[in-house]
Design a protein around this motif. Sequence first.
Motif: not given
Length: 463
Positions: A7-16, A28-32, A88-101
């Motif tokens: 694993t290298t590079g920047t990774i992203a995933a829905i964390a909730t 949505v969490r992003v690291s790298g 470096d980590v960033i998190e987008f705290h979006c609205h719930g449900g599935i569409m936004a994330v």
Amino acid sequence: MSELLATTGTIAAIATAIVPQQGSVGIVRVSGSQALAIAQTLFHAPGKQVWESHRILYGYIRHPQTRQLVDEALLLIMKAPRSYTREDVIEFHCHGGIMAVQQVLQLCLENGARLAQAGEFTLRAFLHGRLDLTQAEGIADLVGAKSPQAAQAALAGLQGKLAHPIRQLRTNCLDILAEIEARIDFEEDLPPLDDKVIISAIENISAEISRLLATKDQGELLRSGLKVAIVGRPNVGKSSLLNAWSQSDRAIVTDLPGTTRDVVESQLVVGGIPVQVLDTAGIRATSDQVEKIGVERSRHAANTADLVLLTIDAATGWTTDDQEIYEQVQHRPLILVINKIDLVEKQFLTSLKYPQNIHHIVYTAAAQKQGISHLETAILALVKTEKLQAADMDLAINQRQAAALTQAKISLEQVQATINQQLPLDFWTIDLRGAIHALGEITGEEVTESVLDRIFSKFCIGK
Ligand code: GDP
């Protein structure tokens, strides 16, 4: 190299947790190395907000080309090394449900990130020295905890309460190894080794390993919990018992025999142990096709359960149907629940007949919610938790850790045997190294890729 370790590079995933139309916030969490650039491409923070680490910005997530609004959100920035992964980590705290994330994740993937694999954030935390393996396992345990006590034990692991003694034991082994190797390399310059001192040091290490190993049963109970099946002929009060126990109305209580056609489940916590209770349809021969399936399932449930609660009706006493059911489940750990005691005189109860092989009996009046605490006490006694509770509640090792500790113990026993047989010093070091390796596997100081793969693939994506 394994897929995970590559694993290298920047990774992203829905964390909730992703539940359609539910949840007030989705992350949505992003690291790298590209995390901040991705945030800058997607996020617009109005006004004079400062893009600093460990700050939350308010703003909008927009499609970078079309400028279409995707969500109104918060952005959390955590620059390396002060982050979970130490990247470096960033998190987008979006609205719930599935569409936004899902849309935000998609934009991250289109702008420099790739989808994280299961456990990859925590794997990076481990590879960057932020956590050791026992702590990483503690995190997975905490997420999966089904009782407050299980969560407590997981937190203890997370705080290094297992890692600390293991590291100490490994250091002690390394000290002994250094002593022996010094004798091998500079035999003439040093006083000879005192076998007794070495053996006593090894005994102390083994004793501490045994203490840690003794927490394994507790760990298993806390993690996996107990599966308990309530069996008995129709109408004896199985559903009422489950209802009284779970204080819920999930099982339908009726007066018609055979109406609990399927297996009803409830999750309870008894003495800190997560207990999954299965209320089964009456186990008995039946010609009704639908009921037949229910009966078959309940037989299966009873046979896979850790504990069977064979329920009978105090008013009718032990019947041939009860006997028939008993014969099907008697090979399992069993508690006889004599229900509806409100319907009979006390003397009648004492004269009630049942097979002599049954040693655990509880009296209940389920409809009156009586006897439940006795039932719980009997269950705990049967799983011997009194003994377990006397053990250090803070620690509960898992199977992997237990296997490595057992290996370390065996290796140390072999070192002792080697010393007792007066074999040359080179031989002593072989098994001692084995013990050091096994202890190192627990914390991850010495670990193979396949072990890492096994541990981290159990995590969810985004963790
Ligand atoms: P199941 O078929 O074994 O699940 O039995 P149910 O829980 O549906 O109970 C059958 C009937 O017995 C219902 O009418 C319950 O109200 C009644 N019942 C259950 N437990 C008791 C009890 O402890 N005392 C009395 N008097 N009635 C009970």
